[in-house]
Design an enzyme around this catalytic site. Structure first.
Site, PDB file in Angstrom:
ATOM      1  N   HIS B 443       0.825  -1.223   0.000  1.00 55.92           N
ATOM      2  CA  HIS B 443       0.000   0.000   0.000  1.00 55.92           C
ATOM      3  C   HIS B 443       0.848   1.258   0.000  1.00 55.92           C
ATOM      4  O   HIS B 443       0.362   2.349  -0.287  1.00 55.92           O
ATOM      5  CB  HIS B 443      -0.941   0.006   1.197  1.00 55.92           C
ATOM      6  CG  HIS B 443      -2.199   0.787   0.965  1.00 55.92           C
ATOM      7  ND1 HIS B 443      -2.204   2.053   0.433  1.00 55.92           N
ATOM      8  CD2 HIS B 443      -3.497   0.465   1.197  1.00 55.92           C
ATOM      9  CE1 HIS B 443      -3.441   2.489   0.341  1.00 55.92           C
ATOM     10  NE2 HIS B 443      -4.247   1.562   0.800  1.00 55.92           N
ATOM     11  N   ASP B 447      -2.331   2.190  -4.453  1.00 52.12           N
ATOM     12  CA  ASP B 447      -3.533   2.522  -3.699  1.00 52.12           C
ATOM     13  C   ASP B 447      -4.633   1.510  -3.971  1.00 52.12           C
ATOM     14  O   ASP B 447      -4.599   0.764  -4.937  1.00 52.12           O
ATOM     15  CB  ASP B 447      -4.022   3.921  -4.068  1.00 52.12           C
ATOM     16  CG  ASP B 447      -3.133   4.985  -3.458  1.00 52.12           C
ATOM     17  OD1 ASP B 447      -3.027   6.064  -4.040  1.00 52.12           O
ATOM     18  OD2 ASP B 447      -2.530   4.680  -2.402  1.00 52.12           O
TER      19      ASP B 447
END
Lengths: 321, 472
Positions: B443, B447
């Site tokens: 992450h 995204d």
């Protein structure tokens, strides 16, 4: 085609003590068996399918049988099965799913092999690892391999689906369809249908066949770490086994102070060996030894400890039973 | 009579030749075949050429009992008693060249014709060695367990039934020693009449060394100097309690290290989706034979997924990128690492420049890498690099799971098992073969929206490869 309850099956000329973990099998109540055909030691349980091709001596052909079964399975399920040059059936060319053995007679022959579809692999590994150390023998050795279950690749593969697929294919080869006449269960121990089988079954269950038929072997062990009068010494144990009976036990102690004890123990062993290699006999031997080498009126206690240590060495050499 | 005599003469001429040829020892092939009654049984395994002459006649292998012969031949046929012959190994089946001999009988044993003297174990097959006629085993020319080849002399048999009582499985000598009931010891002349001697056995000149006693109960069984791995069982109540320490091998250590590193650097989380495999399976069934014929390879599922992943990576380049210090490194090539399980452990070889490959190229590369992995010849270069990994837990039956990223990459696709499930298709319930797929991503770089879009692209491209052609 058949399956059986869990058992360890060794080849005709093998030494089950050397090939399998007999103490573990005894504790788990697994049968220990020996077959008449050659080859190595295997573990069977109900997740293993056994196939026996009984043919005349002239029609003996292992590749033909293996190819038939591989073809039957791959026609129905999409898996990668091949027969290697040791006549094993390999899955994904990596994992062994079948081992082969055969016996030739004068006019008849049989070729049988296993097919692992849902076997307990953990138990298999543990059973086929022998705890025996220090043995030398000319018995046939097994060839260890990494195995895999067919059902891991294709969950649809079970005992039922396998026998149906293979049976149908086998019959199709001679242009027949499955009917209750040519494809049915039978009771292999039925004396009427198979005269003489009761005797054969009896013979196969005797200790003499299962263990006594092991080729002669010997065990050499060396135990160190004891001291006597602050002098460290080692004990060598040499055991010879013929036809399942312990024909000789010899020990060697390399400490000159213990020479007398060495002689005595060797004489005791010479007099009390010759028993069949079973637990009870070993226990018997042990208790006799302890009795003989225990106190007497004008006791010299120092020898007792050493004698008992030597006994422990002897018993430890036989801990694979 | 005359006719039959002539017939017999012709049949036995071979014997007569043999008889004339012999001196003191004669060599015979293992002639167990004589008892074959099938007239058109083929001559197998080099059984003696005698057989082909005698195929229509039933013979026992007692050379002297040829009832069809005339007296004259009878005499010349019968070998003198006490004659010693040498018996050879039969030829082997299955084109095997050698085997191990296991003797069933011992020297001095009396055997009758066709009795089993030993077995030869060749390549997991047991073959019998029979005695050609009555006699006594004089000598084994190879020892028990030795390797033998076809046709070599195995043992010497002294002919003549009168050697001893006809042996019907005479018990081997060693069984005299252990009597079946385990408790009674072999009898020791100088001492005990009972099972336990009442005092020490006299063992010769030195007086028995008296010792102090330790009660048997005080002796605890200890493992000997060499530690035993097997659990101790007999006499114990309850399970074994021994541990076994095995050093981690290098591969395992490295895997452990890398996995922990991955977890420590990446902010890993996983998004899931499911793929309807019916189209792929249908395409596969339709074209697999043609594929096999043209490319000599099996058409698997991996190629579909690898190509779909490449397509999706081109669409979402950030998933193909990696963080280096404070920079994001975008790459215009796509190298996909494919996880392969070998018996030695998990290896992850790399397929390079997948964006240029079609299904056939991908399958070919996977097959080559698989061969190398099995043979153990994968080089470090084969496993280095890689911008994205695909791992297939489905071969082991996994339904759902979260793979761990293969550092230094930014994402990994986990495939799982294909199971039939009821799904809603155009408002109706149908059974379709469904696979759950999982995308674990870092992450820090990728995204949520990009990750989900990426996975959906893979789903779309696998379910309908046409979108790759149409670039949708």
């Amino acid at each position: 085609m058949w399956k059986n309850k869990p058992a360890i099956v060794s080849g005709r000329h093998q030494n089950p003590w050397l090939e399998a973990n007999i103490p573990l099998a005894a504790s788990l109540d697994l049968d220990i068996a020996r077959r008449s055909s050659g080859g190595g030691t295997v573990y069977h349980d109900e997740g293993n399918l056994n196939l026996s091709f009984l043919k005349s001596r002239d029609s003996y052909n292992r590749k033909e049988n293996l190819d038939l079964v591989v073809e039957a399975i791959t026609n129905r399920w999409d898996i990668d099965l091949t027969v290697n040059d040791r006549d094993d059936i390999m899955l994904n060319k990596l994992y062994k799913v079948s081992g082969t053995a055969a016996k030739l007679g004068r006019l008849q022959s049989y070729h049988h092999f296993t097919l692992l579809h849902c076997v307990n692999q953990d138990l298999l590994q543990r059973c086929l690892t022998s705890p025996m150390q220090g043995a030398s023998s000319k018995a046939t050795k097994s060839f260890p391999a990494t195995v895999m279950n067919l059902s891991e690749q294709e969950p649809d593969i079970t005992f039922e689906s396998l026998i149906n697929t293979i049976g149908r294919h086998f019959l199709a080869e001679v242009g027949q369809k499955i009917t209750p006449d040519n494809f049915h269960y039978l009771n292999p121990l039925c004396e009427e249908d198979f005269p003489g089988v009761t005797d054969i079954a009896y013979k196969l269950q005797t200790w003499e066949w299962r263990f006594g038929k092991s080729p002669d072997f010997s065990i050499h062990r060396n135990f160190t770490g004891q001291t006597f009068k602050s002098r460290p010494y080692s004990v060598q144990v040499n055991v010879a086994v013929r036809k399942g009976a312990l024909t000789s036990i010899e020990i060697g102690v390399d400490n000159p102070d213990l020479e007398l004890l060495d002689c005595l123990i060797n004489q005791f062993c010479k007099d009390h060996s010759g028993f069949l290699l079973m637990h009870d006999n070993v226990k018997d031997f042990e208790s006799k030894f302890l009795y003989c080498f225990s106190e007497s009126e004008d006791g010299q206690s120092e020898y007792v400890t050493e004698a008992q240590w030597i006994l422990k060495c002897i018993v430890s050499s036989l801990d694979f039973l | 009579m005359q006719a039959s005599l002539t017939m017999s003469m012709r049949r036995f001429s071979h014997f007569r030749w043999l008889a004339a040829y012999k001196q003191t020892t004669t060599t015979l092939q293992n002639i167990g075949a004589f008892t074959q009654t099938e007239p058109n049984a083929s001559v197998l395994n080099g059984r003696s050429s005698l057989h082909s002459l005698l195929e229509r006649t039933r013979f026992t292998s007692r050379l002297s009992a040829c009832t069809l012969s005339s007296r004259a031949f009878h005499t010349s046929l019968r070998h003198g008693a006490d004659e010693v012959i040498s018996v050879n190994a039969p030829s082997f089946a299955d084109s095997v060249s050698e085997g191990d001999i296991r003797w069933e009988k011992a020297v001095g044993d009396s055997v009758s014709a066709d009795e089993l003297v030993g077995e030869i174990e060749t390549d997991k097959t047991n073959m019998p060695v029979y005695a050609p006629s009555d006699g006594v085993i004089e000598q084994f020319l190879v020892e028990d367990g030795a390797t033998v080849t076809a046709g070599i002399p195995l043992f010497k048999l002294k002919l003549g039934a009168g050697a001893a009582k006809p042996a019907a499985a005479s018990p081997p000598p060693a069984t005299e020693t252990p009597p079946p009931p385990p408790s009674s010891p072999k009898d020791v002349p100088p001492t005990s009449s009972g099972p336990i001697p009442s005092d020490l056995p006299p063992v010769g000149a030195p007086p028995t060394g008296p010792m102090a006693s330790i009660p048997t109960a005080a002796i605890k069984p200890q493992p000997a100097a060499s530690s035993s791995i097997a659990p101790s069982i007999v006499g114990h109540v309850g399970g074994s309690r021994s541990e076994q320490r095995v050093k981690m091998n290098r591969m395992r250590q490295r895997i452990a290290q890398r996995l922990k590193d991955a977890q420590n650097t990446a902010a890993m989380l996983t998004t899931f989706n499911e793929i309807d495999m019916s189209n792929v399976m249908e395409m596969r069934n339709k074209y697999k034979e043609a594929f096999q014929k043209k490319h000599n390879l099996k058409l698997g599922f991996m190629s579909a997924f690898v190509k779909a992943a490449a397509f999706a990576l081109q669409d979402q380049p950030v998933v193909n990128a990696v963080i280096d210090d404070l920079e994001i490194v975008y790459r215009d090539f796509i190298d996909i690492s494919v996880a392969v399980a070998t018996p030695k452990g998990l290896v992850v070889p790399v397929i390079r420049n997948v964006e240029q490959m079609n299904y056939a190229d991908i399958e070919k590369t996977i097959a080559e890498l698989g061969e190398k992995a099995r043979a153990g010849t994968l080089a470090i270069e084969d496993m280095d690099g890689g911008t994205f990994t695909i791992s297939n837990g489905g071969v082991f039956g996994s339904m759902f799971g979260t793979p761990i990223i293969n550092p230094p990459q930014s994402a990994i696709l986990g495939m799982h098992g294909i199971f039939d499930r009821p799904v809603a298709v155009s408002g109706k319930v149908e059974i379709r073969p469904m696979m759950y797929v999982a995308l674990t991503y870092d992450h820090k770089l990728v995204d949520g929206r990009e990750a989900v879009t990426f996975l959906r692209k893979i789903k779309g491209a696998v379910e309908d490869p046409r979108i790759m052609l149409l670039d949708l």
